[in-house]
Write an enzyme that holds these catalytic residues in place. Structure first.
Site, PDB file in Angstrom:
ATOM      1  N   ASP A  38      20.133 -14.007   7.025  1.00  0.00           N
ATOM      2  CA  ASP A  38      18.901 -14.812   7.074  1.00  0.00           C
ATOM      3  C   ASP A  38      18.442 -15.096   8.507  1.00  0.00           C
ATOM      4  O   ASP A  38      17.484 -15.834   8.724  1.00  0.00           O
ATOM      5  CB  ASP A  38      19.103 -16.140   6.323  1.00  0.00           C
ATOM      6  CG  ASP A  38      20.214 -16.970   6.917  1.00  0.00           C
ATOM      7  OD1 ASP A  38      20.841 -16.511   7.903  1.00  0.00           O
ATOM      8  OD2 ASP A  38      20.466 -18.081   6.420  1.00  0.00           O
ATOM      9  N   GLY A  39      19.163 -14.541   9.485  1.00  0.00           N
ATOM     10  CA  GLY A  39      18.758 -14.713  10.884  1.00  0.00           C
ATOM     11  C   GLY A  39      19.505 -15.831  11.593  1.00  0.00           C
ATOM     12  O   GLY A  39      19.425 -15.958  12.812  1.00  0.00           O
ATOM     13  N   ARG A  97       6.311 -19.961  31.774  1.00  0.00           N
ATOM     14  CA  ARG A  97       4.879 -19.849  32.087  1.00  0.00           C
ATOM     15  C   ARG A  97       4.059 -20.939  31.413  1.00  0.00           C
ATOM     16  O   ARG A  97       3.005 -21.305  31.882  1.00  0.00           O
ATOM     17  CB  ARG A  97       4.359 -18.452  31.694  1.00  0.00           C
ATOM     18  CG  ARG A  97       4.751 -17.397  32.706  1.00  0.00           C
ATOM     19  CD  ARG A  97       4.350 -16.020  32.271  1.00  0.00           C
ATOM     20  NE  ARG A  97       5.141 -15.552  31.143  1.00  0.00           N
ATOM     21  CZ  ARG A  97       4.957 -14.379  30.555  1.00  0.00           C
ATOM     22  NH1 ARG A  97       4.008 -13.572  30.973  1.00  0.00           N
ATOM     23  NH2 ARG A  97       5.717 -14.002  29.549  1.00  0.00           N
ATOM     24  N   ASP A 164      -1.466 -13.179  42.745  1.00  0.00           N
ATOM     25  CA  ASP A 164      -2.218 -14.419  42.508  1.00  0.00           C
ATOM     26  C   ASP A 164      -1.610 -15.544  43.341  1.00  0.00           C
ATOM     27  O   ASP A 164      -0.586 -15.366  44.008  1.00  0.00           O
ATOM     28  CB  ASP A 164      -2.226 -14.792  41.016  1.00  0.00           C
ATOM     29  CG  ASP A 164      -0.828 -14.792  40.423  1.00  0.00           C
ATOM     30  OD1 ASP A 164       0.122 -15.123  41.157  1.00  0.00           O
ATOM     31  OD2 ASP A 164      -0.678 -14.451  39.242  1.00  0.00           O
ATOM     32  N   LYS A 187      -6.466 -12.898  40.876  1.00  0.00           N
ATOM     33  CA  LYS A 187      -6.317 -12.552  39.456  1.00  0.00           C
ATOM     34  C   LYS A 187      -6.973 -13.636  38.612  1.00  0.00           C
ATOM     35  O   LYS A 187      -6.753 -14.822  38.848  1.00  0.00           O
ATOM     36  CB  LYS A 187      -4.817 -12.463  39.134  1.00  0.00           C
ATOM     37  CG  LYS A 187      -4.508 -12.190  37.687  1.00  0.00           C
ATOM     38  CD  LYS A 187      -3.040 -11.838  37.506  1.00  0.00           C
ATOM     39  CE  LYS A 187      -2.271 -12.935  36.824  1.00  0.00           C
ATOM     40  NZ  LYS A 187      -0.871 -12.610  36.578  1.00  0.00           N
ATOM     41  N   ASP A 216       6.130  -9.821  42.379  1.00  0.00           N
ATOM     42  CA  ASP A 216       5.869 -10.736  41.266  1.00  0.00           C
ATOM     43  C   ASP A 216       7.196 -11.221  40.695  1.00  0.00           C
ATOM     44  O   ASP A 216       8.250 -10.642  40.966  1.00  0.00           O
ATOM     45  CB  ASP A 216       5.031 -10.038  40.184  1.00  0.00           C
ATOM     46  CG  ASP A 216       4.125 -11.016  39.441  1.00  0.00           C
ATOM     47  OD1 ASP A 216       4.334 -12.236  39.577  1.00  0.00           O
ATOM     48  OD2 ASP A 216       3.218 -10.565  38.719  1.00  0.00           O
ATOM     49  N   GLY A 223       0.245  -5.410  32.865  1.00  0.00           N
ATOM     50  CA  GLY A 223      -1.166  -5.514  33.255  1.00  0.00           C
ATOM     51  C   GLY A 223      -1.351  -5.999  34.684  1.00  0.00           C
ATOM     52  O   GLY A 223      -2.127  -5.413  35.444  1.00  0.00           O
TER      53      GLY A 223
HETATM   54  C1  R5P Z   1       1.944 -14.736  35.757  1.00  0.00           C
HETATM   55  O1  R5P Z   1       1.461 -15.687  36.354  1.00  0.00           O
HETATM   56  C2  R5P Z   1       3.216 -14.083  36.133  1.00  0.00           C
HETATM   57  O2  R5P Z   1       3.641 -14.432  37.416  1.00  0.00           O
HETATM   58  C3  R5P Z   1       3.120 -12.569  35.991  1.00  0.00           C
HETATM   59  O3  R5P Z   1       2.213 -12.085  36.947  1.00  0.00           O
HETATM   60  C4  R5P Z   1       2.664 -12.164  34.634  1.00  0.00           C
HETATM   61  O4  R5P Z   1       3.180 -12.969  33.647  1.00  0.00           O
HETATM   62  C5  R5P Z   1       3.017 -10.728  34.351  1.00  0.00           C
HETATM   63  O5  R5P Z   1       2.639 -10.399  33.048  1.00  0.00           O
HETATM   64  P1  R5P Z   1       2.012  -8.993  32.698  1.00  0.00           P
HETATM   65  O6  R5P Z   1       3.000  -7.954  33.176  1.00  0.00           O
HETATM   66  O7  R5P Z   1       1.886  -9.013  31.213  1.00  0.00           O
HETATM   67  O8  R5P Z   1       0.710  -8.904  33.375  1.00  0.00           O
END
Ligand code: R5P
Length: 298
Positions: A38-39, A97, A164, A187, A216, A223
């Site tokens: 059941d997980g 996040r 960003d 961004k 990052d 993306g």
């Molecule tokens: C967002 O503020 C994070 O620092 C990453 O830039 C972001 O979550 C990356 O997600 P994805 O690869 O889907 O763009």
């Protein structure tokens, strides 16, 4: 003399936990993790831990909720087995996040996760968390490690691009170590759909004829780094790399990155990358020694 500490690994902690144990010259503690039909999950510690310092390595990567629950059950099982100190090593802290309500009526997932973790653990060690805000919710000590030294060791002669504002500090740390220049892309994320776009600003035009590395904290769908890389390419960048701590790599991300203008994707092993998600441009550097050093300090 018997070791006074033991390290355990949850399902998402392998193979990093094995490397950490090897680096410390010990074997991993034995535990049974059963997943029922059941997980539901059950964890049993199969070692004597009474009076010992114990560490559980588990990343909050997909399946995030399962990994979070399993981590909490490890903490509970260790407490019941009489461990003296129980530390969670969370190489990738998921849910970071959602560290504030971005729209009225939203939850603050980071705070909820912090509350869950601190019921079972006395301290956490984590790496390159998404934001200081996400860590501020813990009412237990937090050791926050940076991966910038580790990743920058593989880079020479590149300028640094932050995708960003959130990565400004990380990018500036890269800049200092690499003794190079830094700039920030712009961004924009649609708060509802999560879709992003990169503004090709005046600042980004400075990459013309240069080698750049986009830094990052995580790659999820890919993306962000791909769009920034495309904007940099359009602005005339000569060579583009990405240096990102956590390879969450969801869905088509590996394929999209493999086909992108990025020539090398440097990541760490805070999250296991199974063979089917690996691609030629991906280079994984291990955080095992970093964690082993931290364990030695405790
Ligand atoms: C967002 O503020 C994070 O620092 C990453 O830039 C972001 O979550 C990356 O997600 P994805 O690869 O889907 O763009």
């Amino acid at each position: 003399m018997r070791n006074k500490f033991k390290i355990f690994s949850g399902t998402s902690g392998f193979p990093l936990a094995q490397k950490v144990a090897k680096s410390l010259g010990i074997t991993l503690g034995k535990a049974e993790v059963v997943r029922f039909a059941d997980g539901e999950c059950r964890v049993r510690i199969e070692e004597k831990v009474k009076g010992m310092k114990t560490f559980v390595i588990q990343s909050l990567c997909p399946p995030v909720d399962e990994n979070l629950m399993e981590l909490s059950l490890f903490g509970d099982a260790l407490k019941r087995s009489g461990a003296e100190k129980i530390v969670a090593i969370i190489p990738y802290l998921g849910y970071a996040r959602q560290d504030r309500p971005h729209r009225p009526g939203e939850c603050v997932s980071s705070q909820v996760v912090a509350k869950i973790i601190e019921t079972a653990f006395e301290e956490i060690i984590t790496l390159e968390a998404h934001s200081p805000q996400a860590l501020s919710y813990f009412r237990i000590p937090v050791v926050h490690l940076s991966t910038v030294w580790l990743l920058s060791g593989k880079i020479r002669g590149y300028g640094v691009v932050a995708p960003d504002e959130g990565r400004r500090k990380m990018a500036s740390n890269f800049r200092q170590i690499l003794k190079t220049w830094v700039l920030e892309a712009e961004k924009e994320r649609d708060k509802k759909t999560g879709k992003i776009k990169i503004k090709n600003t005046q600042d980004l035009k400075k990459v013309k004829g240069k080698k750049v590395v986009i830094v990052d904290d995580l790659i999820a769908g890919g993306g962000t780094v791909i769009l920034v890389a495309e904007a940099a390419k359009l602005a005339g960048a000569e060579k583009i790399w990405a240096a990102v701590t956590h390879p969450v790599l969801v869905g088509e991300a590996p394929l999209r990155l493999a086909d992108s203008v990025i020539e090398k994707v440097l990541v760490t092993d805070t999250i296991p990358v199974p063979p089917q998600k690996r691609f030629k441009k991906l280079k994984i550097v291990s955080v095992a020694n970093l964690l082993a050093e931290e364990i030695k300090k405790l």
